[in-house]
Design a protein around this motif. Structure first.
Motif, short mmCIF file in Angstrom:
data_model
loop_
_atom_site.label_atom_id
_atom_site.label_comp_id
_atom_site.label_asym_id
_atom_site.label_seq_id
_atom_site.Cartn_x
_atom_site.Cartn_y
_atom_site.Cartn_z
N ARG A 89 25.37 14.07 12.09
CA ARG A 89 26.40 13.05 11.87
C ARG A 89 26.03 11.80 12.65
O ARG A 89 25.84 11.84 13.86
N PHE A 90 25.97 10.68 11.95
CA PHE A 90 25.58 9.41 12.58
C PHE A 90 26.44 9.11 13.80
O PHE A 90 25.94 8.72 14.85
N SER A 91 27.74 9.30 13.68
CA SER A 91 28.65 8.96 14.78
C SER A 91 28.44 9.82 16.01
O SER A 91 28.90 9.47 17.10
N ASP A 92 27.76 10.96 15.87
CA ASP A 92 27.48 11.84 17.00
C ASP A 92 26.07 11.65 17.55
O ASP A 92 25.57 12.49 18.28
N GLY A 93 25.44 10.56 17.19
CA GLY A 93 24.04 10.33 17.59
C GLY A 93 23.88 9.72 18.97
O GLY A 93 24.84 9.37 19.65
N ARG A 94 22.63 9.62 19.35
CA ARG A 94 22.20 8.97 20.58
C ARG A 94 21.76 7.58 20.17
O ARG A 94 20.95 7.41 19.27
N PHE A 95 22.26 6.56 20.84
CA PHE A 95 21.94 5.19 20.46
C PHE A 95 21.32 4.44 21.63
O PHE A 95 21.54 4.78 22.79
N SER A 96 20.55 3.41 21.29
CA SER A 96 20.01 2.54 22.33
C SER A 96 20.04 1.11 21.83
O SER A 96 19.89 0.84 20.64
N LEU A 97 20.25 0.22 22.76
CA LEU A 97 20.19 -1.21 22.50
C LEU A 97 18.98 -1.72 23.26
O LEU A 97 18.85 -1.47 24.47
N ASN A 98 18.06 -2.37 22.57
CA ASN A 98 16.85 -2.88 23.19
C ASN A 98 16.88 -4.41 23.15
O ASN A 98 17.10 -4.99 22.09
N CYS A 99 16.65 -5.03 24.30
CA CYS A 99 16.61 -6.49 24.40
C CYS A 99 15.35 -6.90 25.12
O CYS A 99 14.88 -6.20 26.03
N TRP A 100 14.81 -8.05 24.74
CA TRP A 100 13.64 -8.59 25.41
C TRP A 100 13.94 -10.00 25.87
O TRP A 100 14.55 -10.79 25.14
N ILE A 101 13.50 -10.32 27.07
CA ILE A 101 13.67 -11.65 27.63
C ILE A 101 12.29 -12.26 27.77
O ILE A 101 11.36 -11.63 28.26
#
Length: 104
Positions: A89-101
């Motif tokens: 289930r997508f809503s039960d997933g592990r998520f990450s936000l990646n940003c680069w400076i």
């Protein structure tokens, strides 16, 4: 709990030239109460080639997944994400936000 295919990200660096992507920020998150198997952030000083470390038995640091955790590091540091097994289930997933400076 139904498991999905293993998800991972091979060894790589985020820096493509001398100005873009100087600093990498990764933020992890998931729905409260979700169990995550794997997904550790790996960091190594070994040179890499085609998604693998060049040094045999290269030492690396494994940082375990923890909800609402962020990491900031140099974009030219080799890193990976070890295999993760999560609920389909997508809503039960592990998520990450990646940003680069960096600079343009």
């Amino acid at each position: 709990r139904r498991s999905s295919d293993l998800q991972k990200y091979c060894w790589h660096v985020d820096r493509f030239n001398n100005k873009e992507r100087i600093i990498t920020l990764i933020y992890w998150f998931c729905k409260k109460g979700i169990d995550i198997d794997g997904g550790e952030l790996g960091i190594t000083a070994s040179p890499i080639f085609k998604g693998k470390t060049i040094e045999k038995n290269a030492s690396n640091i494994k940082i375990p997944f923890k909800n609402n955790r962020a990491f900031i590091f140099s974009s030219n540091l080799a890193h990976c994400v070890y295999p993760t097994k999560t609920n389909k289930r997508f809503s039960d997933g592990r998520f990450s936000l990646n940003c680069w400076i960096g600079f343009i």
